[in-house]
Design a protein around this motif. Structure first.
Motif, short mmCIF file in Angstrom:
data_model
loop_
_atom_site.label_atom_id
_atom_site.label_comp_id
_atom_site.label_asym_id
_atom_site.label_seq_id
_atom_site.Cartn_x
_atom_site.Cartn_y
_atom_site.Cartn_z
N VAL A 1 0.83 -1.20 0.00
CA VAL A 1 0.00 0.00 0.00
C VAL A 1 0.87 1.26 0.00
N LEU A 2 1.94 1.24 0.79
CA LEU A 2 2.84 2.39 0.84
C LEU A 2 3.53 2.61 -0.50
N VAL A 3 3.92 1.53 -1.17
CA VAL A 3 4.54 1.68 -2.49
C VAL A 3 3.57 2.32 -3.46
N LEU A 4 2.32 1.87 -3.48
CA LEU A 4 1.33 2.43 -4.39
C LEU A 4 1.05 3.90 -4.08
N MET A 5 0.97 4.23 -2.80
CA MET A 5 0.74 5.64 -2.44
C MET A 5 1.95 6.49 -2.81
N GLY A 6 3.16 5.94 -2.60
CA GLY A 6 4.36 6.68 -2.98
C GLY A 6 4.44 6.92 -4.48
N ASN B 1 1.88 7.20 -6.52
CA ASN B 1 0.90 8.22 -6.87
C ASN B 1 1.33 9.60 -6.39
N LEU B 2 1.99 9.67 -5.25
CA LEU B 2 2.51 10.94 -4.76
C LEU B 2 3.53 11.51 -5.76
N ALA B 3 4.45 10.65 -6.22
CA ALA B 3 5.46 11.09 -7.18
C ALA B 3 4.83 11.47 -8.51
N LEU B 4 3.80 10.74 -8.94
CA LEU B 4 3.13 11.09 -10.18
C LEU B 4 2.44 12.44 -10.06
N GLY B 5 1.88 12.73 -8.89
CA GLY B 5 1.28 14.05 -8.67
C GLY B 5 2.32 15.15 -8.76
N VAL B 6 3.52 14.91 -8.24
CA VAL B 6 4.61 15.88 -8.37
C VAL B 6 4.92 16.12 -9.84
N PHE B 7 4.96 15.04 -10.62
CA PHE B 7 5.22 15.18 -12.06
C PHE B 7 4.15 16.05 -12.72
N PHE B 8 2.88 15.76 -12.43
CA PHE B 8 1.79 16.55 -13.01
C PHE B 8 1.93 18.03 -12.65
N GLY B 9 2.15 18.30 -11.37
CA GLY B 9 2.20 19.68 -10.92
C GLY B 9 3.35 20.46 -11.52
N ALA B 10 4.50 19.80 -11.69
CA ALA B 10 5.67 20.50 -12.22
C ALA B 10 5.64 20.61 -13.73
N ALA C 1 -3.72 3.05 -15.42
CA ALA C 1 -4.44 1.78 -15.48
C ALA C 1 -3.79 0.74 -14.58
N LEU C 2 -2.47 0.76 -14.48
CA LEU C 2 -1.75 -0.23 -13.67
C LEU C 2 -1.97 -0.02 -12.18
N PHE C 3 -2.07 1.23 -11.74
CA PHE C 3 -2.24 1.48 -10.31
C PHE C 3 -3.49 0.80 -9.75
N SER D 1 -9.30 5.74 -3.30
CA SER D 1 -9.39 7.14 -2.91
C SER D 1 -8.08 7.65 -2.33
N TRP D 2 -7.41 6.82 -1.54
CA TRP D 2 -6.13 7.24 -0.99
C TRP D 2 -5.10 7.47 -2.08
N LEU D 3 -5.13 6.66 -3.14
CA LEU D 3 -4.21 6.88 -4.24
C LEU D 3 -4.49 8.22 -4.92
N GLY D 4 -5.77 8.53 -5.11
CA GLY D 4 -6.11 9.83 -5.69
C GLY D 4 -5.69 10.98 -4.81
N SER D 5 -5.84 10.82 -3.50
CA SER D 5 -5.44 11.88 -2.58
C SER D 5 -3.92 12.05 -2.57
N ALA D 6 -3.19 10.94 -2.67
CA ALA D 6 -1.73 11.03 -2.71
C ALA D 6 -1.28 11.79 -3.95
N SER D 7 -1.92 11.52 -5.08
CA SER D 7 -1.58 12.23 -6.31
C SER D 7 -1.89 13.72 -6.18
N ALA D 8 -3.04 14.04 -5.61
CA ALA D 8 -3.41 15.45 -5.42
C ALA D 8 -2.43 16.15 -4.49
N ALA D 9 -2.01 15.47 -3.43
CA ALA D 9 -1.04 16.06 -2.50
C ALA D 9 0.29 16.33 -3.19
N GLY D 10 0.73 15.39 -4.01
CA GLY D 10 1.98 15.59 -4.74
C GLY D 10 1.89 16.75 -5.70
#
Length: 428
Positions: free
Chosen positions: A232-237, A239-248, A336-338, A356-365
């Protein structure tokens, strides 16, 4: 007996197409309303910015309100999903969506009344706290619909979900901006709320495909809260990194074309990236890849890392456009893989929460990267922003290397047989 050519190559074999998925009884009836609702969700944040700015004249107030909306959305959405897992979508979604509609109406009234910024931020926070992640609800329905006997089709179903999300976030903001440019800055917010509420209510009305809540099933020793397990932590991590990519990425592309005297090139370049992603997601979902999901994840993140490294050396807006086509094409397979990996590693009783937690991790990133990439661009130019995207892609690749060992996939053969994760291991 010799294997078919496609299998001998070890790449992919034909899979179910999207038409057959949507012809599954009840599938189109929940997928289309969810797509309508997520279009509204994609419009909401930018709609709030235009609404507040049109009345206050400052982007600081608009950013404050939209930031309050984003923070409460990221924090509260998983808690709403927890209630959904426990009591069911048909019971939780209607009052939640009606509360969201009311909160958006209150926000519009506060803006029209020239309320202080603190009250506007409170209105934005209430709007975010009452907005459920309809994408998570739709993904949970696909999992419930296909997991028995058709689990091998889940990657195609989740690819269809990623395509719907991509369309929503490509078209929705453009529609809000067009309404604002036409002199109707508040119309985007009203339309966004209407689409979210109507789409969500239509989704909730489809009772036949709603996952059955397991709150009262045995063993109840399984809690309805996710535990911080390694997978679970790997998947959240990730998505967090993917959110950073989107934001930057968006702000860095804009800074690059401005530096090269071609500010008008930003929109075509970002559109090209989105279109390449749509095409890649479409093709990905049409194939049944023989490599395991963790191996596919490593390949996709490696391709993204390669593309972000190219961003550091690109020298013209045209070259930038070519590179973002590559980076954009890697995103839908990841999206799709997540959920594929999530569905196969967490118990069904907490599946909506996990999505939902994955989506929140992406939004936070994404939110965190806005400040970081802005500082990097101010200090080092556009390449500083691209360095942030490369760092996020590197983090995803490293986590994918861990994921090859930590993550496990439940689909074990072409018939869709899968091993259900232990209930005890997903709760605390």
């Amino acid at each position: 007996m010799s294997r078919p050519a496609g299998q001998r190559r070890g790449l992919a074999v034909p899979s179910a197409n999207y038409r057959s998925l949507l012809r599954t009884p009840g599938a189109a009836a929940f997928f289309l309303p969810a797509s309508l609702g997520r279009m509204g969700i994609a419009m909401t944040s930018l709609g709030i910015v235009w609404l507040v700015h049109s009345h206050t004249g400052t982007f600081s107030a608009a950013g404050l309100v939209s930031g309050a909306f984003a923070v409460t959305d990221a924090l509260v959405a998983p808690q709403l999903a927890r209630l959904v897992d426990r009591f069911g979508q048909t019971r939780v979604l209607p009052p939640t969506l009606l509360a969201h509609g009311l909160a958006m109406a209150v926000l519009v009234c506060l803006v029209a009344a020239d309320a202080p910024d603190a009250l506007l931020a409170l209105g934005g926070a209430l709007a975010g706290a009452s907005l459920p992640q309809l994408s998570a609800m739709s993904a949970a329905r696909w999992a419930a619909l296909l997991r028995t006997g058709r689990a091998a089709e889940l990657p195609s179903a989740f690819a269809l979900e990623s395509i719907s999300n991509a369309v929503a976030y490509l078209v929705g903001p453009m529609l809000v901006s067009a309404l604002a440019a036409a002199g109707h800055p508040g119309a985007g917010t009203v339309l966004a709320a209407s689409l979210s509420v109507v789409g969500g209510l239509l989704l909730a009305a489809q009772r036949g495909t709603a996952p059955v809540p397991e709150a009262d099933s045995a063993p109840r020793a399984r809690a309805d809260r996710l535990s911080p397990r390694g997978d679970v932590l790997v998947l959240m991590g990730l998505n967090l990194a993917l959110g950073v990519f989107f934001g930057a990425m968006q702000v860095s592309v804009t800074a690059f074309v401005v530096e090269h005297g071609a500010p008008g090139a930003a929109a075509p370049i970002l559109t090209a990236s989105g279109c390449s992603g749509l095409l890649a997601g479409w093709v990905y979902g049409l194939r049944r890849w023989r490599a395991t999901a963790p191996v596919q994840l490593l390949a996709a993140t490696g391709a993204l890392l390669f593309g972000t490294l190219l961003l550091l050396v690109v020298g013209s807006p045209f070259g930038l456009g070519l590179v973002v086509v590559l980076t954009g094409a890697t995103i839908p397979p990841l999206l799709a893989l997540f959920p594929v990996l999530t569905e196969s590693t967490v118990h069904r009783s907490v599946l909506t929460q996990a999505f939902s937690w994955l989506g929140s991790a992406s939004a936070a990133g994404s939110a965190a990267s806005a400040a970081v990439s802005g500082w990097a661009i101010d200090s080092f130019g556009a390449r500083g922003g691209f360095a942030v995207t490369a760092a996020s892609a590197a983090a995803m690749t490293l986590q994918s290397l861990v994921g090859v060992r930590v993550l496990r996939t439940g689909v074990v053969d072409g018939r869709g047989a899968r091993e259900e994760p232990s209930p005890r291991s997903d709760g605390c």
